[in-house]
Design a protein around this motif. Structure first.
Motif, PDB file in Angstrom:
ATOM      1  N   ASP A  83      46.479  15.115  49.145  1.00  0.00           N
ATOM      2  CA  ASP A  83      46.417  14.089  50.181  1.00  0.00           C
ATOM      3  C   ASP A  83      45.292  14.455  51.146  1.00  0.00           C
ATOM      4  OD1 ASP A  83      48.064  11.690  51.043  1.00  0.00           O
ATOM      5  OD2 ASP A  83      47.778  12.758  52.923  1.00  0.00           O
ATOM      6  N   ILE A  84      44.488  13.459  51.515  1.00  0.00           N
ATOM      7  CA  ILE A  84      43.315  13.678  52.367  1.00  0.00           C
ATOM      8  C   ILE A  84      43.384  12.762  53.583  1.00  0.00           C
ATOM      9  CG2 ILE A  84      40.790  13.461  52.515  1.00  0.00           C
ATOM     10  CD1 ILE A  84      41.570  15.732  50.668  1.00  0.00           C
ATOM     11  N   ALA A  85      43.116  13.344  54.751  1.00  0.00           N
ATOM     12  CA  ALA A  85      43.006  12.567  55.991  1.00  0.00           C
ATOM     13  C   ALA A  85      41.664  12.903  56.631  1.00  0.00           C
ATOM     14  CB  ALA A  85      44.148  12.913  56.946  1.00  0.00           C
ATOM     15  N   VAL A  86      40.911  11.870  57.023  1.00  0.00           N
ATOM     16  CA  VAL A  86      39.591  12.036  57.639  1.00  0.00           C
ATOM     17  C   VAL A  86      39.662  11.536  59.076  1.00  0.00           C
ATOM     18  CG1 VAL A  86      37.143  11.407  57.530  1.00  0.00           C
ATOM     19  CG2 VAL A  86      38.456  11.657  55.412  1.00  0.00           C
ATOM     20  N   ASP A  87      39.256  12.386  60.003  1.00  0.00           N
ATOM     21  CA  ASP A  87      39.273  12.028  61.424  1.00  0.00           C
ATOM     22  C   ASP A  87      38.148  11.038  61.707  1.00  0.00           C
ATOM     23  OD1 ASP A  87      39.421  11.855  64.169  1.00  0.00           O
ATOM     24  OD2 ASP A  87      39.334  14.022  64.518  1.00  0.00           O
ATOM     25  N   LEU A  88      38.520   9.824  62.119  1.00  0.00           N
ATOM     26  CA  LEU A  88      37.549   8.774  62.422  1.00  0.00           C
ATOM     27  C   LEU A  88      37.675   8.309  63.870  1.00  0.00           C
ATOM     28  CD1 LEU A  88      37.957   6.731  59.117  1.00  0.00           C
ATOM     29  CD2 LEU A  88      36.172   8.412  59.688  1.00  0.00           C
ATOM     30  N   ASN A 108      58.030  19.521  48.904  1.00  0.00           N
ATOM     31  CA  ASN A 108      58.671  18.569  49.841  1.00  0.00           C
ATOM     32  C   ASN A 108      57.933  18.409  51.167  1.00  0.00           C
ATOM     33  OD1 ASN A 108      61.025  17.965  48.159  1.00  0.00           O
ATOM     34  ND2 ASN A 108      61.554  20.100  48.535  1.00  0.00           N
ATOM     35  N   LYS A 109      56.680  18.814  51.219  1.00  0.00           N
ATOM     36  CA  LYS A 109      55.913  18.688  52.463  1.00  0.00           C
ATOM     37  C   LYS A 109      55.609  17.230  52.759  1.00  0.00           C
ATOM     38  CE  LYS A 109      53.538  23.127  52.304  1.00  0.00           C
ATOM     39  NZ  LYS A 109      52.205  23.776  52.266  1.00  0.00           N
ATOM     40  N   GLN A 110      55.448  16.950  54.051  1.00  0.00           N
ATOM     41  CA  GLN A 110      55.013  15.647  54.514  1.00  0.00           C
ATOM     42  C   GLN A 110      53.814  15.863  55.431  1.00  0.00           C
ATOM     43  OE1 GLN A 110      58.296  12.810  55.566  1.00  0.00           O
ATOM     44  NE2 GLN A 110      59.494  14.684  55.527  1.00  0.00           N
ATOM     45  N   LEU A 111      52.921  14.902  55.462  1.00  0.00           N
ATOM     46  CA  LEU A 111      51.767  14.963  56.338  1.00  0.00           C
ATOM     47  C   LEU A 111      51.837  13.786  57.295  1.00  0.00           C
ATOM     48  CD1 LEU A 111      49.063  16.420  56.982  1.00  0.00           C
ATOM     49  CD2 LEU A 111      47.967  14.847  55.371  1.00  0.00           C
ATOM     50  N   PHE A 112      51.762  14.089  58.598  1.00  0.00           N
ATOM     51  CA  PHE A 112      51.694  13.028  59.597  1.00  0.00           C
ATOM     52  C   PHE A 112      50.233  12.788  59.924  1.00  0.00           C
ATOM     53  CE2 PHE A 112      51.462  11.746  64.153  1.00  0.00           C
ATOM     54  CZ  PHE A 112      51.883  10.446  63.951  1.00  0.00           C
ATOM     55  N   ILE A 113      49.815  11.533  59.746  1.00  0.00           N
ATOM     56  CA  ILE A 113      48.436  11.122  59.973  1.00  0.00           C
ATOM     57  C   ILE A 113      48.444  10.136  61.134  1.00  0.00           C
ATOM     58  CG2 ILE A 113      46.404  10.061  58.913  1.00  0.00           C
ATOM     59  CD1 ILE A 113      47.858  10.776  56.168  1.00  0.00           C
ATOM     60  N   PRO A 114      47.951  10.543  62.303  1.00  0.00           N
ATOM     61  CA  PRO A 114      47.948   9.637  63.457  1.00  0.00           C
ATOM     62  C   PRO A 114      46.998   8.457  63.244  1.00  0.00           C
ATOM     63  CG  PRO A 114      47.469  11.909  64.119  1.00  0.00           C
ATOM     64  CD  PRO A 114      47.407  11.848  62.626  1.00  0.00           C
ATOM     65  N   ARG A 115      47.096   7.483  64.121  1.00  0.00           N
ATOM     66  CA  ARG A 115      46.135   6.375  64.103  1.00  0.00           C
ATOM     67  C   ARG A 115      44.728   6.948  64.294  1.00  0.00           C
ATOM     68  NH1 ARG A 115      48.726   1.225  67.316  1.00  0.00           N
ATOM     69  NH2 ARG A 115      50.709   1.201  66.186  1.00  0.00           N
ATOM     70  N   GLY A 116      43.764   6.284  63.675  1.00  0.00           N
ATOM     71  CA  GLY A 116      42.381   6.712  63.825  1.00  0.00           C
ATOM     72  C   GLY A 116      41.882   7.587  62.687  1.00  0.00           C
ATOM     73  N   PHE A 117      42.619   7.628  61.596  1.00  0.00           N
ATOM     74  CA  PHE A 117      42.220   8.429  60.432  1.00  0.00           C
ATOM     75  C   PHE A 117      42.046   7.537  59.215  1.00  0.00           C
ATOM     76  CE2 PHE A 117      43.746  11.703  63.125  1.00  0.00           C
ATOM     77  CZ  PHE A 117      43.250  12.918  62.655  1.00  0.00           C
ATOM     78  N   GLY A 118      41.116   7.921  58.347  1.00  0.00           N
ATOM     79  CA  GLY A 118      41.045   7.356  57.013  1.00  0.00           C
ATOM     80  C   GLY A 118      41.979   8.186  56.146  1.00  0.00           C
ATOM     81  N   HIS A 119      42.567   7.561  55.137  1.00  0.00           N
ATOM     82  CA  HIS A 119      43.561   8.262  54.322  1.00  0.00           C
ATOM     83  C   HIS A 119      43.394   7.934  52.848  1.00  0.00           C
ATOM     84  CE1 HIS A 119      47.594   8.407  52.348  1.00  0.00           C
ATOM     85  NE2 HIS A 119      47.454   9.648  52.775  1.00  0.00           N
ATOM     86  N   GLY A 120      43.599   8.941  52.012  1.00  0.00           N
ATOM     87  CA  GLY A 120      43.581   8.735  50.576  1.00  0.00           C
ATOM     88  C   GLY A 120      44.262   9.877  49.863  1.00  0.00           C
ATOM     89  N   PHE A 121      44.479   9.675  48.575  1.00  0.00           N
ATOM     90  CA  PHE A 121      45.047  10.759  47.764  1.00  0.00           C
ATOM     91  C   PHE A 121      44.606  10.605  46.322  1.00  0.00           C
ATOM     92  CE2 PHE A 121      48.348   7.458  47.531  1.00  0.00           C
ATOM     93  CZ  PHE A 121      48.705   7.459  46.183  1.00  0.00           C
TER      94      PHE A 121
END
Length: 184
Positions: A83-88, A108-121
């Protein structure tokens, strides 16, 4: 639950405490109070989404612009993905930087991605079921994204590019340097 702050402010990894016995396992996957304490502010999720994909499927890098931007809490219930999150976020000290985390049915990990990020996997296993919560409803007119192979981001997707299975829509996404305003 263990909360780990990543090198990018606001982006956190949540690892639940798993209780195993001869019958299987149990863990709490979400608790609003615990989650909001970890995030540092109240997040109210309004939509859950799920996708099924096969090995090499790359989805992203997606975002919702402006008032329709979304924070996401992502996890994998079957298989394994990177999982990839890019700070935008405009003005962020880590603007244009990315963070990657392997999410799987085993960790069982989870990633919290705040608003303002690009996301992909990208799917690393034969198949994967990917689930995520959003704090804002999807809006087709606000969708956008950044090209998954943007040379300035230089993301290591952990698989050979010739094995990627990417939608035509994602192939046509612009590079970050060609985007004027993401509305963050």
């Amino acid at each position: 639950m263990t909360i780990t702050q990543t090198p990018i402010k606001g982006l956190i990894v949540l690892t639940p405490r798993v209780f195993n016995d001869d019958r299987g396992y149990f863990f709490e996957s979400f608790n609003e109070t615990t989650f909001n304490e970890a995030a540092g502010y109240p997040v109210h999720f309004v939509q859950d989404n799920q996708s099924f994909s096969t090995k090499g499927v790359l989805r992203g890098l997606h975002l919702q612009k402006g008032e329709h931007s979304q924070a996401k809490l992502v996890r994998v219930t079957q298989g394994e993905v990177l999982d990839i999150a890019v700070d935008l976020r405009a003005g962020s000290a880590t603007y244009g930087e990315y963070y990657g985390e392997v999410l799987s049915e085993d960790n069982n990990k989870q990633l919290f991605i705040p608003r303002g990020f690009g996301h992909g996997f990208i799917v690393l296993s034969d198949t994967a079921v990917f689930q995520y919560k959003c704090d804002n409803y999807y809006n087709k007119q606000a969708e956008g994204g950044i090209h998954y192979a943007d040379p300035d981001l230089n993301i290591d997707w952990q698989l050979s590019a010739d094995s990627f299975n990417v939608s035509d829509k994602d192939v046509e996404l612009p590079f970050l340097r060609d985007v004027n305003d993401l509305g963050f």
